[in-house]
Design a protein around this motif. Structure first.
Motif, PDB file in Angstrom:
ATOM      1  N   PHE A  97       0.852  -1.200  -0.010  1.00 21.30           N
ATOM      2  CA  PHE A  97      -0.046   0.114  -0.132  1.00 21.30           C
ATOM      3  C   PHE A  97       0.826   1.203   0.053  1.00 21.30           C
ATOM      4  O   PHE A  97       0.439   2.365  -0.009  1.00 21.30           O
ATOM      5  CB  PHE A  97      -1.008   0.145   1.365  1.00 21.30           C
ATOM      6  CG  PHE A  97      -1.840  -1.169   1.150  1.00 21.30           C
ATOM      7  CD1 PHE A  97      -2.904  -1.390   0.390  1.00 21.30           C
ATOM      8  CD2 PHE A  97      -1.539  -2.315   2.058  1.00 21.30           C
ATOM      9  CE1 PHE A  97      -3.797  -2.645   0.195  1.00 21.30           C
ATOM     10  CE2 PHE A  97      -2.585  -3.154   2.109  1.00 21.30           C
ATOM     11  CZ  PHE A  97      -3.399  -3.460   1.075  1.00 21.30           C
ATOM     12  N   TRP A  98       2.214   1.014  -0.028  1.00 18.26           N
ATOM     13  CA  TRP A  98       2.774   2.188  -0.231  1.00 18.26           C
ATOM     14  C   TRP A  98       3.307   2.773  -1.804  1.00 18.26           C
ATOM     15  O   TRP A  98       3.889   2.215  -2.467  1.00 18.26           O
ATOM     16  CB  TRP A  98       4.508   2.142   0.366  1.00 18.26           C
ATOM     17  CG  TRP A  98       4.980   3.429   0.599  1.00 18.26           C
ATOM     18  CD1 TRP A  98       5.050   4.218   1.635  1.00 18.26           C
ATOM     19  CD2 TRP A  98       5.993   4.175  -0.385  1.00 18.26           C
ATOM     20  NE1 TRP A  98       5.792   5.417   1.494  1.00 18.26           N
ATOM     21  CE2 TRP A  98       6.404   5.125   0.221  1.00 18.26           C
ATOM     22  CE3 TRP A  98       6.230   4.116  -1.625  1.00 18.26           C
ATOM     23  CZ2 TRP A  98       7.171   6.162  -0.437  1.00 18.26           C
ATOM     24  CZ3 TRP A  98       7.067   4.791  -2.173  1.00 18.26           C
ATOM     25  CH2 TRP A  98       7.726   5.999  -1.704  1.00 18.26           C
ATOM     26  N   ARG A  99       2.446   3.710  -2.140  1.00 15.87           N
ATOM     27  CA  ARG A  99       2.331   4.396  -3.345  1.00 15.87           C
ATOM     28  C   ARG A  99       2.338   3.170  -4.554  1.00 15.87           C
ATOM     29  O   ARG A  99       3.254   3.275  -5.084  1.00 15.87           O
ATOM     30  CB  ARG A  99       3.536   5.252  -3.355  1.00 15.87           C
ATOM     31  CG  ARG A  99       3.690   6.418  -2.609  1.00 15.87           C
ATOM     32  CD  ARG A  99       4.558   7.475  -2.729  1.00 15.87           C
ATOM     33  NE  ARG A  99       4.263   8.579  -1.772  1.00 15.87           N
ATOM     34  CZ  ARG A  99       4.979   9.841  -1.927  1.00 15.87           C
ATOM     35  NH1 ARG A  99       5.140  10.291  -3.419  1.00 15.87           N
ATOM     36  NH2 ARG A  99       4.639  10.645  -1.231  1.00 15.87           N
ATOM     37  N   PRO A 100       1.305   2.345  -4.439  1.00 12.59           N
ATOM     38  CA  PRO A 100       1.316   1.202  -5.425  1.00 12.59           C
ATOM     39  C   PRO A 100       1.308   1.710  -6.900  1.00 12.59           C
ATOM     40  O   PRO A 100       0.618   2.822  -7.215  1.00 12.59           O
ATOM     41  CB  PRO A 100       0.129   0.494  -5.019  1.00 12.59           C
ATOM     42  CG  PRO A 100      -0.741   1.273  -4.508  1.00 12.59           C
ATOM     43  CD  PRO A 100       0.136   2.352  -3.620  1.00 12.59           C
ATOM     44  N   ASP A 101       1.688   1.084  -7.645  1.00  9.47           N
ATOM     45  CA  ASP A 101       1.828   1.186  -9.353  1.00  9.47           C
ATOM     46  C   ASP A 101       0.241   0.921  -9.597  1.00  9.47           C
ATOM     47  O   ASP A 101      -0.248   1.321 -10.754  1.00  9.47           O
ATOM     48  CB  ASP A 101       2.608   0.668 -10.037  1.00  9.47           C
ATOM     49  CG  ASP A 101       3.984   1.106  -9.706  1.00  9.47           C
ATOM     50  OD1 ASP A 101       4.182   2.299  -9.228  1.00  9.47           O
ATOM     51  OD2 ASP A 101       5.015   0.134  -9.761  1.00  9.47           O
ATOM     52  N   ALA A 102      -0.524  -0.182  -8.960  1.00  6.11           N
ATOM     53  CA  ALA A 102      -1.632  -0.674  -9.367  1.00  6.11           C
ATOM     54  C   ALA A 102      -2.539  -0.844  -8.362  1.00  6.11           C
ATOM     55  O   ALA A 102      -1.907  -1.029  -7.313  1.00  6.11           O
ATOM     56  CB  ALA A 102      -1.679  -1.682 -10.262  1.00  6.11           C
TER      57      ALA A 102
END
Length: 267
Positions: A241-246
């Motif tokens: 959940f840390w700045r996910p790409d998707a």
């Protein structure tokens, strides 16, 4: 046996090593039967282990991109583990060719593999050292060759502090490293936890015969490592959940890895 500055270093393949277990769970080939057995035991005790190490690796790559996009051009990666492409320097230097990376690990096998990989990369080095002696890392001439501690540094402690016992004072270790960094530096950290499982004693027990024990810590304990830093959004969270790409995959909320990126402000 390998060499470290002309000194012979014996490689212990009789016991599993965390870096090689991690490599095995990632699907790598730089591991031994003892590591494979330990990895299978870990996956049996914690079925999400394989997914977790991949999610942690993905966080690492996103954090590298954040560091470079933030303008930091020096990375000190402690507990780097076995080289798994793309490596930190590959991700970073694809975005900015002038990024300098100093890797540190305590496993001679890691150093031997990294030496071969980095032999032609003058802006990247690998040092054989122990996180439990942080000052020796800061003072190491090869680290100093790559890293200028008068300019912002990104300190990576990814999936390493949970192998440090409380008796070795992990908060002191991080504080020593923090105090060597100038304002504007970044801390990138991830750490295993048992907060999302009823019992992880079987998973921890896998490391009892390894070269380093597993020490799961709660959110409050992990958050202490960021003392003296200011967490960037989204703060301390689980690795998917840390700045996910998707959108994170179903079941991601069960992954027992906290992570965060934080900046050291001016005094």
């Amino acid at each position: 046996m390998t060499q470290d500055g002309g000194r012979a270093v014996r490689i212990d393949t009789s016991r599993p090593h965390p870096a090689r277990i991690y490599d095995y769970l990632l699907g790598g080939k730089d591991n031994y039967e003892v590591d494979q057995v330990a990895g299978d035991r870990l996956a049996a005790a914690a079925p999400e282990a394989r997914i977790a190490v991949r999610a942690n690796r993905a966080f690492l790559h996103r954090a590298v991109r954040y560091v470079v996009d933030s303008g930091v051009r020096q990375i000190l990666d402690i507990g780097t583990g076995l080289p798994t492409s793309p490596n930190v320097h590959e991700v970073a230097q694809e975005l900015a060719a002038d990024v300098r990376v100093a890797y540190v690990d305590n496993d001679p096998i890691v150093k031997a593999h990294a030496d071969a990989l980095l032999s032609r990369a003058g802006t990247t080095s690998i040092v054989l050292a122990d996180l439990r002696d942080p000052q020796s890392i800061i003072d190491h001439p090869e680290v100093r060759r790559i890293i200028d501690f008068d300019r912002p540094v990104a300190l990576f402690l990814v999936a390493i502090l949970h192998f440090i016992r409380d008796t070795d004072e992990p908060e002191r270790i991080v504080a020593t490293l923090r105090d060597a960094l100038p304002a504007g530096s970044l801390l990138v950290l991830s750490h295993a936890t048992g907060d999302f499982a009823d019992d992880r004693s079987d998973a921890e027990a896998v490391y009892n015969s390894a070269t380093a024990t597993m020490n799961l810590r709660s959110r409050d304990r992990v958050e202490r490592f960021f003392d003296g830093f200011e967490l960037v959004e989204p703060g301390l969270t689980q690795v998917p959940f840390w700045r996910p790409d998707a959108t994170p995959a179903p079941g991601s909320e069960e992954i027992g890895f906290y992570c965060g990126v934080a900046r050291k402000s001016g005094e």
